[in-house]
Structures are given as C-alpha cells and as structure tokens.
Design an enzyme around this catalytic site. Structure first.
Site, PDB file in Angstrom:
ATOM      1  N   MET A 250     -16.766  49.174  -4.983  1.00 18.36           N
ATOM      2  CA  MET A 250     -16.289  50.220  -5.427  1.00 18.36           C
ATOM      3  C   MET A 250     -16.710  51.655  -5.537  1.00 18.36           C
ATOM      4  SD  MET A 250     -13.039  48.590  -6.992  1.00 18.36           S
ATOM      5  CE  MET A 250     -12.118  47.086  -6.466  1.00 18.36           C
TER       6      MET A 250
ATOM      7  N   HIS B  55     -15.854  44.383   2.027  1.00 14.69           N
ATOM      8  CA  HIS B  55     -13.848  45.343   2.290  1.00 14.69           C
ATOM      9  C   HIS B  55     -14.618  46.769   0.821  1.00 14.69           C
ATOM     10  CE1 HIS B  55      -9.815  46.357  -0.045  1.00 14.69           C
ATOM     11  NE2 HIS B  55     -10.400  47.007   0.546  1.00 14.69           N
TER      12      HIS B  55
ATOM     13  N   MET C   4      -3.247  45.600   2.317  1.00 14.66           N
ATOM     14  CA  MET C   4      -4.035  46.007   0.870  1.00 14.66           C
ATOM     15  C   MET C   4      -2.094  45.386   0.765  1.00 14.66           C
ATOM     16  SD  MET C   4      -6.966  46.394  -0.216  1.00 14.66           S
ATOM     17  CE  MET C   4      -6.256  45.965  -1.604  1.00 14.66           C
TER      18      MET C   4
ATOM     19  N   MET D  94     -13.933  50.329  -0.343  1.00 14.50           N
ATOM     20  CA  MET D  94     -13.785  50.651  -1.192  1.00 14.50           C
ATOM     21  C   MET D  94     -14.044  52.554  -1.437  1.00 14.50           C
ATOM     22  SD  MET D  94     -10.887  48.164  -3.001  1.00 14.50           S
ATOM     23  CE  MET D  94     -12.277  46.604  -2.848  1.00 14.50           C
TER      24      MET D  94
ATOM     25  N   ASP E 295     -16.087  42.971  -2.858  1.00 13.73           N
ATOM     26  CA  ASP E 295     -15.109  44.110  -2.601  1.00 13.73           C
ATOM     27  C   ASP E 295     -16.548  45.667  -3.282  1.00 13.73           C
ATOM     28  OD1 ASP E 295     -12.476  43.924  -3.260  1.00 13.73           O
ATOM     29  OD2 ASP E 295     -12.566  41.962  -4.022  1.00 13.73           O
TER      30      ASP E 295
ATOM     31  N   ASP F 158      -4.092  41.467   1.126  1.00  7.08           N
ATOM     32  CA  ASP F 158      -5.565  41.053  -0.680  1.00  7.08           C
ATOM     33  C   ASP F 158      -4.713  42.384  -1.519  1.00  7.08           C
ATOM     34  OD1 ASP F 158      -7.444  41.769  -2.239  1.00  7.08           O
ATOM     35  OD2 ASP F 158      -8.689  43.248  -0.368  1.00  7.08           O
TER      36      ASP F 158
ATOM     37  N   HIS G 130     -14.367  36.855  -0.283  1.00  9.25           N
ATOM     38  CA  HIS G 130     -14.560  38.153   0.260  1.00  9.25           C
ATOM     39  C   HIS G 130     -15.418  39.480  -1.591  1.00  9.25           C
ATOM     40  CE1 HIS G 130     -11.821  41.487   0.641  1.00  9.25           C
ATOM     41  NE2 HIS G 130     -11.796  41.617  -0.426  1.00  9.25           N
TER      42      HIS G 130
ATOM     43  N   GLY H  21      -8.692  43.790 -10.188  1.00 10.12           N
ATOM     44  CA  GLY H  21      -8.308  42.547  -9.379  1.00 10.12           C
ATOM     45  C   GLY H  21      -7.081  42.878 -10.380  1.00 10.12           C
TER      46      GLY H  21
ATOM     47  N   SER I 222     -11.822  36.298  -3.484  1.00  9.90           N
ATOM     48  CA  SER I 222     -12.805  37.747  -4.313  1.00  9.90           C
ATOM     49  C   SER I 222     -14.046  37.193  -5.381  1.00  9.90           C
ATOM     50  CB  SER I 222     -11.627  38.411  -4.530  1.00  9.90           C
ATOM     51  OG  SER I 222     -12.186  39.610  -5.015  1.00  9.90           O
TER      52      SER I 222
ATOM     53  N   GLY J   9      -8.582  48.716  -6.127  1.00 12.89           N
ATOM     54  CA  GLY J   9      -9.352  49.105  -7.433  1.00 12.89           C
ATOM     55  C   GLY J   9      -9.645  48.804  -8.334  1.00 12.89           C
TER      56      GLY J   9
END
Ligand code: DX5
Ligand code: ZN
Length: 225
Positions: free
Chosen positions: A41, A70, A141, A72, A39, A180, A37, A148, A12, A146
């Site tokens: 958000m 991913h 998940m 979110m 992330d 994850d 990966h 790491g 990630s 939200g």
C-alpha cells in the site's frame, strides 16, 4: 459431492508480527499455506502505507512459497520491475489504478511473473471482460482495500459466481479466482462454494489464538465437498 477444484489458502502477512516475520512465515509453511499474500500500500491509492520490494526480497530468501503480491498503489507500472526482481510470483494490479491495463499485464508476464488483476467491491465486472484472457488470476475484493480486519461485503458471492461464468465463456477456466477481505473460518465455506479458488485471510488467521489450528479448520470446512 467431491470436487476437483483445489482451495488455495493465502494468509495475508499484513496481520503478521513484523518484528518476527521469518518465524511467522515458517509457522504458515508448517500450517500448509499455499501462497503468502503480500499487501503493498502506498498511502495514495489507499489511505495506508505498508511494505515494498525490500520486504518481498527478504521473504524470497526465507521461503519457496509463491509470493502473491497485491499492489494497492497508483501508477503500478513504475514498480513492476522492482517487484519482479525482488522475487514476486504473482503481481496483481488494480483496474482502478492501471491506466493502460493491457500493457501492464503484458509487462508483468514479460518480467517472468504471473499477472493478476483486481477490482474494488463496487467496480463493475464489465471492466474485466477484455483483460480476462490475459491474466492468471482475478482478485475480487470483499472489503474496500486499505486495512485488515474489516467486515466482509457479501456481494462477493454473486461476483465470484459471475466471474466463474465469464471464465467459462472465454475458455479460460485455468485462471484462478481469489477473494480478499473479511474471510474467516465462519464464511470460508460459502466463499469457496461461490466459485473462489484462492482465499486470502489476515485477521481471520492471525487474530485467532492458534493460527495453525485455524488454518487446519479452514481446510476441514471444505473436506466434504
Ligand atoms: C486489504 C488487504 C487484505 C487484508 C485482509 O486491503 O488487501 O489482504 O490483509 O485482511 P483481513 O483478512 O483481516 O480482512
Ligand atoms: Zn490483499
């Protein structure tokens, strides 16, 4: 007993050094990463804000590795085209955020990307049942999304085993199961053994003194399967 099932390592980038992302990507390529990966958000679906399509486009210019995006974010439909144009390979949306999930998954495929669906740790697996035949990836998940560096939630093990059974039941064994959150060298073997194909790890790789060596050790953990 040897297994035919491949383990995909998906570091990630959330735990990477954003001031030298290109260097970190090269390091991950050399270390044998299978996917990157990413992330995303939005500060709304999750209480944190990270990166968006411009960073995905920048990554696409420096690597040919699949970009595992991913999302979110609330109302993911608004941004699917942007991520597809930026060069996303997988686009994974949360069942908790997509109001018309079938349409969203359909759209991701129309845009030339591989659709994935993801569930928070306490979301019922029954929400997967009717979308399973249409996705290429199920992301489970193992932390609340939200941030790491959170602790692994062990219900992931039985959830992964159950999804593997659900995929077998609908004849869709090609679909990847991804996990994850909170995955490190210490628990990667148990995660894989529970039925996971794609392992995401952020702090479990970048938080160690030698990330390259850690990735090598992660693979070595599974060699005698
Ligand atoms: C959490 C993100 C994860 C995160 C994992 O919301 O979806 O991908 O980067 O980080 P670690 O491996 O540190 O738990
Ligand atoms: Zn993630």
């Amino acid at each position: 007993m040897p297994t035919a099932r491949k383990l995909y390592l998906a570091p990630s980038l959330l735990s990477a050094n954003f001031t030298q992302l290109g260097d970190d990507v090269r390091m991950l390529e050399e270390a044998g990463a299978d996917f990157l990966h990413v992330d995303v958000m939005d500060g709304h679906f999750v209480p944190n804000i990270t990166i968006g399509p411009p960073v995905v486009a920048a990554l696409r210019k420096v690597t040919e590795l699949p970009l595992d995006c991913h999302l979110m974010i609330s109302d993911p439909d608004r941004y699917l085209e942007d991520f597809a144009q930026a060069g996303a390979t997988f686009i994974t949306v949360h069942v908790e955020a997509a109001l018309h999930l079938h349409r969203t998954i359909d759209r991701i495929r129309q845009l030339g990307c591989r659709p994935g669906v993801t569930l928070n740790p306490a979301t019922s697996l029954s929400t997967l049942e009717d979308i399973l035949p249409y996705v290429d990836l199920v992301l489970l998940m193992s932390v609340e999304p939200g941030f790491g560096g959170q602790a692994f939630i062990p219900t992931l093990f039985r959830r992964a085993a159950r999804v593997r059974q659900m995929l077998a039941d609908c004849g869709h064994e090609d679909c990847l199961i991804e996990a994850d959150g909170g995955i490190k060298l210490e628990n990667i073997r148990d995660v894989y053994e529970s039925g996971v194909d794609v392992v995401v790890s952020g702090s479990g790789i970048f938080g160690t003194p030698d990330p390259k060596l850690t990735m090598k050790q992660m693979r070595a953990e599974l060699l005698d399967f």
